[in-house]
Design an enzyme around this catalytic site. Structure first.
Site, PDB file in Angstrom:
ATOM      1  N   LYS A 290      30.659  52.189  29.226  1.00  0.00           N
ATOM      2  CA  LYS A 290      30.970  50.931  28.250  1.00  0.00           C
ATOM      3  C   LYS A 290      30.422  51.092  26.921  1.00  0.00           C
ATOM      4  O   LYS A 290      29.227  51.288  26.919  1.00  0.00           O
ATOM      5  CB  LYS A 290      30.633  49.651  28.904  1.00  0.00           C
ATOM      6  CG  LYS A 290      31.453  48.435  28.607  1.00  0.00           C
ATOM      7  CD  LYS A 290      31.245  47.213  29.700  1.00  0.00           C
ATOM      8  CE  LYS A 290      31.784  46.059  29.127  1.00  0.00           C
ATOM      9  NZ  LYS A 290      31.974  45.127  30.242  1.00  0.00           N
ATOM     10  N   GLU A 375      36.512  33.709  41.716  1.00  0.00           N
ATOM     11  CA  GLU A 375      36.185  32.167  41.734  1.00  0.00           C
ATOM     12  C   GLU A 375      36.426  31.447  42.815  1.00  0.00           C
ATOM     13  O   GLU A 375      35.547  30.532  43.310  1.00  0.00           O
ATOM     14  CB  GLU A 375      36.877  31.750  40.553  1.00  0.00           C
ATOM     15  CG  GLU A 375      36.324  32.044  39.076  1.00  0.00           C
ATOM     16  CD  GLU A 375      36.685  33.611  38.610  1.00  0.00           C
ATOM     17  OE1 GLU A 375      37.431  34.223  39.079  1.00  0.00           O
ATOM     18  OE2 GLU A 375      36.326  34.157  37.738  1.00  0.00           O
ATOM     19  N   ARG A 403      41.615  29.101  39.121  1.00  0.00           N
ATOM     20  CA  ARG A 403      41.937  30.130  40.231  1.00  0.00           C
ATOM     21  C   ARG A 403      41.396  29.222  41.620  1.00  0.00           C
ATOM     22  O   ARG A 403      41.780  29.842  42.749  1.00  0.00           O
ATOM     23  CB  ARG A 403      40.869  31.290  40.078  1.00  0.00           C
ATOM     24  CG  ARG A 403      41.352  32.066  39.074  1.00  0.00           C
ATOM     25  CD  ARG A 403      42.129  33.083  39.820  1.00  0.00           C
ATOM     26  NE  ARG A 403      42.955  34.011  38.882  1.00  0.00           N
ATOM     27  CZ  ARG A 403      42.664  35.412  38.758  1.00  0.00           C
ATOM     28  NH1 ARG A 403      41.456  35.888  39.209  1.00  0.00           N
ATOM     29  NH2 ARG A 403      43.274  36.041  37.820  1.00  0.00           N
TER      30      ARG A 403
HETATM   31  C1  LIG Z   1      39.453  35.439  36.764  1.00  0.00           C
HETATM   32  C2  LIG Z   1      38.370  35.835  35.641  1.00  0.00           C
HETATM   33  N1  LIG Z   1      37.162  35.748  35.743  1.00  0.00           N
HETATM   34  C3  LIG Z   1      36.355  35.891  34.641  1.00  0.00           C
HETATM   35  C4  LIG Z   1      36.672  36.800  33.693  1.00  0.00           C
HETATM   36  C5  LIG Z   1      35.687  37.080  32.811  1.00  0.00           C
HETATM   37  N2  LIG Z   1      35.521  38.469  32.205  1.00  0.00           N
HETATM   38  C6  LIG Z   1      36.206  39.081  31.479  1.00  0.00           C
HETATM   39  S1  LIG Z   1      36.067  40.736  31.475  1.00  0.00           S
HETATM   40  C7  LIG Z   1      35.025  40.451  32.678  1.00  0.00           C
HETATM   41  C8  LIG Z   1      34.201  41.797  33.253  1.00  0.00           C
HETATM   42  C9  LIG Z   1      35.362  42.817  33.495  1.00  0.00           C
HETATM   43  O1  LIG Z   1      34.691  43.766  34.188  1.00  0.00           O
HETATM   44  P1  LIG Z   1      35.707  45.275  34.266  1.00  0.00           P
HETATM   45  O2  LIG Z   1      37.181  44.824  34.752  1.00  0.00           O
HETATM   46  O3  LIG Z   1      34.742  46.282  34.790  1.00  0.00           O
HETATM   47  O4  LIG Z   1      35.901  45.458  32.653  1.00  0.00           O
HETATM   48  P2  LIG Z   1      35.072  46.356  31.592  1.00  0.00           P
HETATM   49  O5  LIG Z   1      34.621  45.051  30.798  1.00  0.00           O
HETATM   50  O6  LIG Z   1      33.765  46.570  32.337  1.00  0.00           O
HETATM   51  O7  LIG Z   1      35.789  47.305  30.968  1.00  0.00           O
HETATM   52  C10 LIG Z   1      34.987  39.086  33.100  1.00  0.00           C
HETATM   53  C11 LIG Z   1      34.083  38.603  34.214  1.00  0.00           C
HETATM   54  C12 LIG Z   1      38.256  36.816  33.706  1.00  0.00           C
HETATM   55  N3  LIG Z   1      38.750  37.329  32.458  1.00  0.00           N
HETATM   56  N4  LIG Z   1      38.802  36.359  34.636  1.00  0.00           N
HETATM   57 MG   LIG Z   2      33.459  47.638  34.064  1.00  0.00          MG
END
Ligand SMILES: Cc1ncc(C[n+]2csc(CCOP(=O)(O)OP(=O)(O)O)c2C)c(N)n1
Ligand SMILES: [Mg+2]
Ligand SMILES: CC(=O)[C@@H](O)[C@H](O)COP(=O)(O)O
Length: 656
Positions: A290, A375, A403
């Site tokens: 990342k 959630e 959710r």
């Molecule tokens: C239902 C939901 N809960 C929380 C979030 C907030 N959120 C956005 S990106 C993220 C982390 C995503 O991690 P990953 O899928 O591994 O993607 P990365 O950012 O590491 O590329 C979170 C928790 C969201 N977008 N949707």
């Molecule tokens: Mg990730």
């Protein structure tokens, strides 16, 4: 050397030579960093998928093939490669490009999202539809030659912790003849190190010393061919099978390719081609970093560069913010509560930093639970904690509580459990677009029996109301507040039961009547208090006597509101939430049920999906500014106009 400007369509990528890919990746990173530094946005996630996205578009033929981005926060590179380079400067600005995929923007954007863990379900549905289409060609009911439209979903290791992703995998894996390519972008992080056993499993796959040795062996002994190639076309009990035989995906019946170095375009391309040509469901496990390529975003332990505001490119330092944030106030207060109350525990759905739980986690690591992007589970698990005698605080963004509606209703409220939901980013959030506005919580939570909802107007009230919520032992509570700085405290001039009277402007007094142009009770919900006070002053200048009252708890409402309302000619409720089913409707119901016959007008967010823009721009657009409110309320008082009313629709409601 072709530059990004020469890429108008993903097909333009296909002719590039391997030597031309690294400069292209560098150029993409430069554009990402420069653009996000100016206005904020999702930096780390996009820097991490530069090579992956190039490879996806070189191997697949978008838009005929459907490339789906789970969550969608990592789709900037995709935008830059699908004809939107010239418009990229308008990213997240009103009228400019959305920060997420947008069907209105491009035929290459298949799904619109921002809520995580949905892409595999869309992929499952698209693959089923594709199977129907293939069948129609086979049996001759569809004309012409058939060419399969591939379905590819890119999902992060964080998004893969969401229950929906597993519900989808359960279906996808059960259909060996229905092709879906699932690309797992494994950077080991969500908003923090990705939580749970799944993350541990992915980590084991990518870091097993045995595997790393095998990779090296594979590259040398097999003439540079990566083990990916061996996996599907090699000896059945070959190298990869031996090493990965216990991989969870394989055990489920999915083909597994990887781990692949997600920053090596050619390795990724090879894996994707294998997956594409396999003809069934395949997981391609790509390991990425990342924030790759920008030092302040790499190894960014506190995830400041996940979605930073504007920052200085040279140092990565974020530009200073105006005053303490609502999140910061909550964070401090929870730490204090935790020190006094050993029964207080905290839950986050993969967002310890942004929801303000990090400080509590540092003080009480054993009382903090990161459940992953889950959630529904967060809330049901909170029910279990409460049954066990604890008082859980579930810190969650307002938009994500959608959710968990059923869990709030059935698992918490039905059992009258003391769980406190802390709903950050409630109301208009703005630049994250339609799905990130916290405009539904007050409407959906209104229907939950026994749930009490507080809407603090300022930092002092947030502290107080959080304390009151934690003192409730016989049922659930919610405390909602917006994004950004908490602003100045607004002191009450009088307390009536649970209500705070904030001002009496113009000729009115507690009795209300007396303004030459009539009298209004302005019900200020939460952080709209400051706006309402200014509105009241403007109305008073026009001869309207205005009382401003903050109900503090918007569910249940204190029924002394009826007496206050009865003494005025009009009640106007101003809320930073959806006006359908929100606090305004609750006030109208309270008055109606009590036989108080005073007209009620609600000023809130209209029932439509809002386009992205800065929060003040949106508030202006929907009439939630003092000047617009004073005009509209004045007109309503004069018996003119239908201010605040939803426009009649002749067809289905559409996005703005
Ligand atoms: C239902 C939901 N809960 C929380 C979030 C907030 N959120 C956005 S990106 C993220 C982390 C995503 O991690 P990953 O899928 O591994 O993607 P990365 O950012 O590491 O590329 C979170 C928790 C969201 N977008 N949707
Ligand atoms: Mg990730
Ligand atoms: C994609 C997502 O859901 C989050 O990254 C979100 O965009 C962050 O919002 P804040 O910047 O308000 O924390």
């Amino acid at each position: 050397m072709p530059s990004l400007d020469a890429i108008d369509h993903p097909r333009d990528l296909k002719d590039l030579t391997p030597d031309e890919l690294a400069p292209l990746a560098a150029e993409l990173r430069e554009v990402l960093i420069g653009t996000v530094a100016g206005r904020g946005g999702h930096l780390g996630p996009n820097l991490g998928v530069v090579e992956l996205t190039i490879a996806l578009h070189r191997v697949f033929d978008s838009p005929a093939d459907r490339i789906l981005f789970d969550t969608g926060h990592q789709a900037y590179v995709h935008k830059l490669l699908t004809g939107r380079r010239a418009a990229f400067d308008g990213l997240r600005r009103r009228g400019g490009l959305s920060g997420y995929p947008s069907r209105a923007e491009s035929e290459h954007d298949v799904i619109e999202n921002s809520h995580a863990s949905t892409a595999l379900s869309y992929a499952d549905g698209l693959a089923k539809a594709e199977a129907r289409r293939a069948a129609a060609h086979r049996d001759g009911t569809a004309p012409g030659a058939y060419r399969r439209r591939n379905v590819v979903a890119l999902i992060g290791d964080g998004a893969l912790t969401g229950g929906m992703a597993w519900e989808a995998l359960n279906n996808i894996a059960a259909a060996p003849d229905r092709p879906v390519v699932i690309v797992v972008n494994d950077n080991g992080r969500s908003y923090a190190p990705t939580a749970g056993a799944l993350a541990r499993h992915l980590a084991a796959l990518r870091t097993a010393p045995r595997y790393e040795r095998a990779l090296e062996f594979g590259k040398r002994a097999l003439g540079g061919l990566p083990p990916v190639y061996r996996l599907l076309h090699g000896v059945k009990r070959g190298l990869a099978d031996m090493v990965l035989s216990r991989a969870m995906f394989t055990d489920l019946g999915l083909k597994y390719i990887g781990p692949v170095d997600g920053h090596d375009v050619q390795d990724v391309e090879r894996a994707l081609r294998q997956a594409r040509d396999f003809g069934g469901p395949v997981v391609v496990h790509c390991v990425t970093v990342k924030g790759r390529g920008y030092a302040p975003a790499e190894g960014d332990d506190d995830e400041r560069m996940h979605s930073p505001g504007p920052f200085d490119v040279a140092t990565g330092a974020l530009l200073p913010k105006a005053g303490p944030s609502w999140t910061g106030v909550f964070s401090e207060e929870l730490v204090k509560a935790g020190a006094e109350r050993p029964d207080v525990v905290a839950i986050t759905a993969a967002m310890p930093g942004p929801t303000g739980l990090s400080a509590f986690a540092a003080a009480h690591p054993d009382r903090t639970y990161d459940v992953g992007i889950a959630e529904q589970h967060a809330v049901a698990s909170a029910a279990g904690l409460a049954m066990g005698g604890l008082h859980p605080v579930v810190a969650i963004y307002s938009t994500f509580v959608n959710r968990a509606f059923d869990q709030v209703l059935m698992d918490v409220a039905l059992h009258r459990l003391p769980v406190t939901l802390v709903l950050d980013r409630a109301g208009v959030t703005g630049d994250d677009g339609a799905s990130h506005n916290g405009m539904w919580d007050l409407s959906i939570l209104q229907v939950v029996p026994g749930l009490r909802i507080a809407a603090p107007r300022d930092a002092a009230r947030l502290r107080a109301l959080l304390g009151e919520a934690l003192d409730v032992a016989d049922g659930p509570t919610a405390v909602r507040f917006p994004k950004g700085p908490a602003g100045e405290d607004v002191e009450a001039v009088e307390r009536i039961g649970g209500l705070d009277v904030l001002a009496r402007e113009g000729a009115g007094d507690a009795g209300g009547a007396g303004g030459a142009a009539g009298s209004v009770l302005l019900v200020a919900v939460g952080a709209m208090a400051a706006t309402c006070l200014e509105t009241a002053r403007a109305m008073a200048a026009g001869g309207v006597a205005t009382t401003v009252v903050d109900p503090r708890w918007v569910k249940p409402l204190d029924d002394r509101l009826r007496g206050l309302a009865a003494a005025h000619d009009l009640v106007a409720v101003v809320e930073d939430s959806g006006r359908v089913g929100g606090a305004g409707d609750a006030v109208a119901r309270l008055l109606r049920d009590g036989g108080v016959d005073v007209p009620v007008r609600t000023f809130g967010i209209p029932q439509r999906f809002l386009g992205h823009a800065r929060r003040p721009q949106i508030l202006d657009e929907i009439g939630l500014t003092p000047a617009a409110l004073a005009d509209a309320i004045g007109a309503a008082l004069a018996g003119r106009g239908t201010e605040g009313a939803e426009p009649a629709l002749s067809g289905p409601g559409r996005h703005s």
